[in-house]
Write an enzyme that holds these catalytic residues in place. Structure first.
Site, PDB file in Angstrom:
ATOM      1  N   GLU A   1       0.855  -1.184   0.000  1.00 41.41           N
ATOM      2  CA  GLU A   1       0.000   0.000   0.000  1.00 41.41           C
ATOM      3  C   GLU A   1       0.892   1.236   0.000  1.00 41.41           C
ATOM      4  O   GLU A   1       1.776   1.366   0.841  1.00 41.41           O
ATOM      5  CB  GLU A   1      -0.926  -0.018   1.225  1.00 41.41           C
ATOM      6  CG  GLU A   1      -1.729   1.244   1.447  1.00 41.41           C
ATOM      7  CD  GLU A   1      -2.620   1.644   0.249  1.00 41.41           C
ATOM      8  OE1 GLU A   1      -3.394   0.813  -0.218  1.00 41.41           O
ATOM      9  OE2 GLU A   1      -2.487   2.799  -0.203  1.00 41.41           O
TER      10      GLU A   1
ATOM     11  N   ASP B   1     -12.703  -1.228  -8.008  1.00 47.76           N
ATOM     12  CA  ASP B   1     -12.904  -0.099  -8.931  1.00 47.76           C
ATOM     13  C   ASP B   1     -11.904  -0.084 -10.090  1.00 47.76           C
ATOM     14  O   ASP B   1     -12.193   0.498 -11.137  1.00 47.76           O
ATOM     15  CB  ASP B   1     -12.767   1.237  -8.176  1.00 47.76           C
ATOM     16  CG  ASP B   1     -13.951   1.506  -7.265  1.00 47.76           C
ATOM     17  OD1 ASP B   1     -14.794   0.589  -7.087  1.00 47.76           O
ATOM     18  OD2 ASP B   1     -14.036   2.611  -6.707  1.00 47.76           O
TER      19      ASP B   1
ATOM     20  N   HIS C   1     -45.935  -1.411  11.617  1.00 56.14           N
ATOM     21  CA  HIS C   1     -46.591  -0.111  11.737  1.00 56.14           C
ATOM     22  C   HIS C   1     -46.178   0.593  13.017  1.00 56.14           C
ATOM     23  O   HIS C   1     -46.044  -0.070  14.043  1.00 56.14           O
ATOM     24  CB  HIS C   1     -48.104  -0.325  11.733  1.00 56.14           C
ATOM     25  CG  HIS C   1     -48.883   0.943  11.720  1.00 56.14           C
ATOM     26  ND1 HIS C   1     -48.914   1.780  10.623  1.00 56.14           N
ATOM     27  CD2 HIS C   1     -49.650   1.525  12.675  1.00 56.14           C
ATOM     28  CE1 HIS C   1     -49.673   2.828  10.911  1.00 56.14           C
ATOM     29  NE2 HIS C   1     -50.125   2.701  12.150  1.00 56.14           N
TER      30      HIS C   1
END
Ligand code: NDP
Length: 456
Positions: free
Chosen positions: A35, A304, A437
């Site tokens: 990295e 990516d 609900h």
């Protein structure tokens, strides 16, 4: 004894690379992860995670406004950007540290430095030296892209700098109509900045369902974002400390900061792809097959950098599928169909499956179920914000093809809606789930009548 230094060498310690490296190391493989910046990658360091903290920080102003209607005296609250930024940076450092700890605990070696491919099984790592590996995984992610032909482009920031602004500007221009532009427009607007969002198309969020696009555009403007459509910047200049953004429609906008959210590009430059025989597409993305194999034997790519679906959880799944296939003897391909996503705009968006337009293009008979309403939290204090829920259904098979939500908690809702949708649920099965609900999500299981079909 292997002829290579490593069984697996991962370039890039972001979401995809870390998951693959950790799984392979946990299985006993000799793994190194290189990295060049900070462990955690875009998501943790300058993407999803700090972005979400900024969304949280910016929402409090809106809550304070609502709180008055609920009996609180919340006026007078102030926001300290520096204090927030420091807290954010501490949390990001903690999370990056966890990534380091998890990788190390699994047995992977972290190498700080930029790795460049020098051949099919070899790399040169700056400050470390030459290494060889039986398998190489490229997971270098993407980088913000700015239109370089825009005069004054160097005066504009991208999302990367937006996380660390020295101070909040009074006014800001954000250019683009995608995820990042819309999310940051909401963030800075919430933090009290006068935001103008400039998008070249006729509606924000191209590719999303048309109802979502128009609904969200109306709601972000209700929250205070100024929206300029059908225009793009033609020049940026510095005017005595303030920036000036000239638009294609002749408008001139003044701002303390101009942020270009004009897309991201795969981070492949200078990686040595040619030396290793790794093929790329026109935008620099690494070409891969369904197993994330590149054109070079022994080299894979995930996330990516491959420009498939640019989302963190997708990179993680691609990385995991690679590791399971190569190190666990469990051939695994990630299925890129019906991946849910959220835009952390204000209000937020959740979406999974086909848009109405995509469904109509693919199938002859489509039913659309849609409801627009003011959530009860709004009605109580006289707020006008509307929520939108929408289901796209194949009228012939009754299969639910798409689910789209704008409103509070839409990202949380869509995560669960993705489960039945992925399983091929029919509308009747979907409706068989009884409502919870009072919630916003109950509207999704009480959509009884389709909207009238458009005339053929
Ligand atoms: P997008 O590709 O989504 O949007 C880029 C925008 O910039 C588009 O609206 C595009 O317009 C516009 N644009 C491109 N070139 C120019 C130009 N020369 N002049 C003016 N406008 C221009 O990219 P983002 O940067 O917003 O996000 C990148 C990716 O990151 C997303 O696609 C998504 O996959 C991921 N992401 C996901 C998030 C999430 O999950 N919540 C959050 C942030 C990012 P046009 O539409 O006309 O092409």
């Amino acid at each position: 004894m292997s002829q290579f230094d490593y069984d697996l060498f991962v370039i890039g310690a972001g979401s995809g690379g870390v998951r693959a490296g950790r799984l392979a190391a946990a299985r006993g493989a000799k793994v190194a992860v290189a990295e060049e910046y900070r462990v955690g990658g875009t998501c943790v360091i300058r993407g999803c995670v700090p972005k979400k903290f900024m969304v949280y920080a910016s929402e409090f102003a809106h809550y304070a406004h609502i709180a008055e209607g609920y009996g609180w005296s919340a006026s007078g609250a102030t926001f300290d950007w520096t204090r927030f930024r420091e807290a954010k940076d501490r949390e990001i450092a903690r999370l990056s540290g966890l990534y380091v700890a998890n990788l190390t605990r699994a047995g992977a070696q972290i190498i700080e430095g930029r790795a460049v491919l020098t051949g099919p099984n070899s790399l040169e790592v700056a400050g470390y030296g030459r290494v060889t590996a039986q398998r190489i995984l490229i997971a270098t992610g993407g980088r913000p892209w700015k239109p370089q032909d825009l005069p004054g482009v160097e005066l504009a920031i991208t999302s990367e700098e937006a996380f660390d602004l020295p101070a909040l500007p009074e006014r800001m221009v954000i250019v683009g109509g995608g995820f990042i532009a819309v999310e940051f427009a909401g963030i800075f607007n919430g933090l009290g900045v006068d935001v103008t969002l400039v998008y070249r198309g006729d509606q924000i969020l191209r590719g999303f369902d048309e109802d979502i696009r128009s609904h969200l555009a109306a709601e972000i403007q209700r929250r205070g974002v100024k929206l300029v459509l059908g225009a793009h910047p033609v020049a940026i200049s510095d005017r005595e400390g303030d920036l000036q953004c000239r638009l294609s429609d002749g408008q001139v906008l003044q701002a303390g900061q101009i942020m270009l959210a004009t897309g991201r590009k795969p981070h492949t430059g200078g990686l040595g792809l040619e030396a290793a025989g790794v093929g790329t597409g026109p935008n620099g993305a690494i070409k891969v097959d369904e197993w994330s194999r590149t054109s070079a034997p022994g080299i894979w790519a995930v996330g990516d950098v491959t420009d498939r679906i640019n989302l963190t959880p997708v990179a993680i799944r691609e990385g995991a599928a690679f590791a399971r296939t190569e190190f666990y003897d469990q051939p695994t391909r990630f299925d890129h169909e019906a991946v849910a996503s959220a835009v952390f705009s204000q209000p937020p968006v959740g979406t999974v499956g086909l848009t109405e337009a995509e469904a109509r293009a693919a199938l002859p008979n489509i039913d659309v179920y849609r409801s627009r309403f003011r959530p009860m939290k709004e009605t109580f204090y006289g707020g006008q914000e509307q929520a939108l829920v929408k289901l796209v259904v194949d009228a012939d098979s009754q299969r639910v093809l798409g689910c789209h939500v704008v409103g509070p908690d839409a990202p949380e809702i869509i995560q669960m809606a993705a489960v039945p949708l992925k399983l091929g649920v029919t509308k009747a099965q979907w409706d068989a789930a009884c409502a919870v609900h009072p919630t916003l999500a109950e509207e999704l299981v009480t959509l009884s009548e389709p909207v009238p079909r458009p005339a053929a």
